[in-house]
Design a protein around this motif. Structure first.
Motif, short mmCIF file in Angstrom:
data_model
loop_
_atom_site.label_atom_id
_atom_site.label_comp_id
_atom_site.label_asym_id
_atom_site.label_seq_id
_atom_site.Cartn_x
_atom_site.Cartn_y
_atom_site.Cartn_z
N PHE A 170 -11.05 148.02 -36.31
CA PHE A 170 -11.57 146.98 -37.44
C PHE A 170 -10.42 146.29 -38.19
O PHE A 170 -9.58 147.27 -38.44
CB PHE A 170 -12.47 147.59 -38.29
CG PHE A 170 -13.66 148.04 -37.61
CD1 PHE A 170 -14.90 147.29 -37.22
CD2 PHE A 170 -13.95 149.36 -37.08
CE1 PHE A 170 -15.84 147.54 -36.77
CE2 PHE A 170 -14.85 149.78 -36.18
CZ PHE A 170 -16.10 149.02 -36.07
N ASP A 171 -10.07 145.16 -38.18
CA ASP A 171 -9.24 144.86 -39.11
C ASP A 171 -9.33 144.95 -40.71
O ASP A 171 -10.23 145.46 -41.08
CB ASP A 171 -8.84 143.19 -38.68
CG ASP A 171 -10.03 142.19 -39.27
OD1 ASP A 171 -10.75 142.67 -39.75
OD2 ASP A 171 -9.93 141.21 -38.64
N GLY A 172 -8.29 144.26 -41.34
CA GLY A 172 -8.40 144.42 -42.74
C GLY A 172 -9.85 143.64 -43.66
O GLY A 172 -10.01 144.22 -44.65
N LEU A 175 -13.86 143.46 -39.67
CA LEU A 175 -14.33 142.69 -38.58
C LEU A 175 -13.74 143.61 -37.24
O LEU A 175 -12.59 143.87 -37.20
CB LEU A 175 -14.00 141.51 -38.51
CG LEU A 175 -14.64 140.62 -39.62
CD1 LEU A 175 -13.93 139.18 -39.66
CD2 LEU A 175 -16.22 140.58 -39.75
N GLN A 176 -14.83 143.63 -36.22
CA GLN A 176 -14.29 144.47 -35.01
C GLN A 176 -13.20 143.40 -34.25
O GLN A 176 -13.55 142.11 -33.89
CB GLN A 176 -15.58 144.45 -34.10
CG GLN A 176 -15.26 145.32 -32.86
CD GLN A 176 -16.38 145.57 -32.13
OE1 GLN A 176 -17.52 145.02 -32.36
NE2 GLN A 176 -16.12 146.01 -30.87
N SER A 192 -11.78 141.08 -29.62
CA SER A 192 -12.65 140.27 -29.93
C SER A 192 -12.08 139.52 -31.38
O SER A 192 -11.25 140.19 -32.12
CB SER A 192 -13.80 140.95 -30.36
OG SER A 192 -13.77 142.22 -31.27
N TRP A 193 -12.35 137.98 -31.24
CA TRP A 193 -11.87 137.46 -32.32
C TRP A 193 -12.69 136.16 -32.63
O TRP A 193 -13.60 135.89 -32.02
CB TRP A 193 -10.41 137.16 -32.33
CG TRP A 193 -9.86 136.27 -31.28
CD1 TRP A 193 -9.63 135.07 -31.33
CD2 TRP A 193 -9.91 136.60 -29.92
NE1 TRP A 193 -9.22 134.27 -30.24
CE2 TRP A 193 -9.29 135.41 -29.35
CE3 TRP A 193 -10.00 137.64 -29.07
CZ2 TRP A 193 -9.08 135.46 -27.98
CZ3 TRP A 193 -9.89 137.65 -27.42
CH2 TRP A 193 -9.50 136.61 -27.11
#
Length: 235
Positions: A170-172, A175-176, A192-193
């Motif tokens: 998971f980012d900052g 979000l996955q 995934s983005w």
């Protein structure tokens, strides 16, 4: 667990997710895993409709719009455009035949694989809060110039998942962005983005699965699975 709570909140929150019962997607699924099996365009520009509460997905418009495919844990069906059942696979399993043919060569296996994948993609991270899911937070991971937090997850036998153990990144913004797991005899990283908000649920609209090397780096080509979600409706 704080990271899971943050991830669920970032995607709309459990109260919103639990208020829903259905989803409809307009999407395309492809990649080397499909083309190598002779199904390069089977899932291009299709509609996927299903339940958010139980594993079920119906794909309309597969095989160039000529057929539909329905996924449920106890049966897979291939149907004509007028609803006639053409083929059925009872009590399906991800233990696909290993007789030398491609694991996804049979369209029933293809529908099963896509049903499991798409349903789990949509249900995550909410799926991780279900009973009997075992979660462990791992040390952070550096991905290019970003620091991503990680969860190792062990899934119970149901609902069906692509792998019983997976590592989620998971980012900052919580979000996955990546998931590592075994897939058809290989180790893969699923990225995934391009997250978008649909009816209060945040969904990554672009996904790409690559081969994962033992040191944690990925091989850029071939792209094993490529998913693009053009639109989504939750009800």
């Amino acid at each position: 667990m704080a990271l899971l709570d943050d991830a669920i909140d970032a995607c709309g929150g459990l109260p919103r997710w639990n208020s829903l019962s259905r989803f409809t997607l307009h999407l395309s699924v492809g990649g080397a895993l499909f083309s190598d099996a002779g199904h390069a365009r089977e899932f291009k520009d299709v509609t996927a409709e299903g339940s958010t509460r139980t594993q079920s997905v119906r794909f309309t418009g597969i095989t160039g719009g000529e057929q539909s495919g329905a996924f449920a844990p106890d049966a897979i069906t291939i149907e004509s455009v007028d609803g006639q059942v053409l083929r059925t696979w009872r009590n399906p399993s991800l233990a696909f035949p290993t007789n030398g043919t491609h694991a996804l060569a049979d369209e029933l296996h293809l529908v099963f694989f896509c049903g499991v994948a798409i349903w789990n993609y949509l249900a995550t991270p909410f799926l991780l809060a279900r009973p009997h899911v075992v979660i462990e937070e791992l040390p952070p991971w550096q991905e290019n110039s970003e620091t991503w937090r990680r969860l190792r997850v062990q899934f119970p036998p149901g609902p069906i998942s692509l792998a019983s153990e997976q590592v989620f990144y998971f980012d900052g913004n919580a979000l996955q962005r990546r998931t590592d797991h075994d897939l058809l005899g290989a180790r893969v990283a699923h990225y995934s983005w391009a997250h978008e908000n649909f009816n209060g649920i945040v969904v990554p609209t672009l996904r790409r699965t690559l081969t994962l090397q033992p040191d944690g780096t990925v091989i850029a080509k071939p792209v094993l699975i490529d998913v693009e979600i053009f639109d989504a409706v939750f009800e």
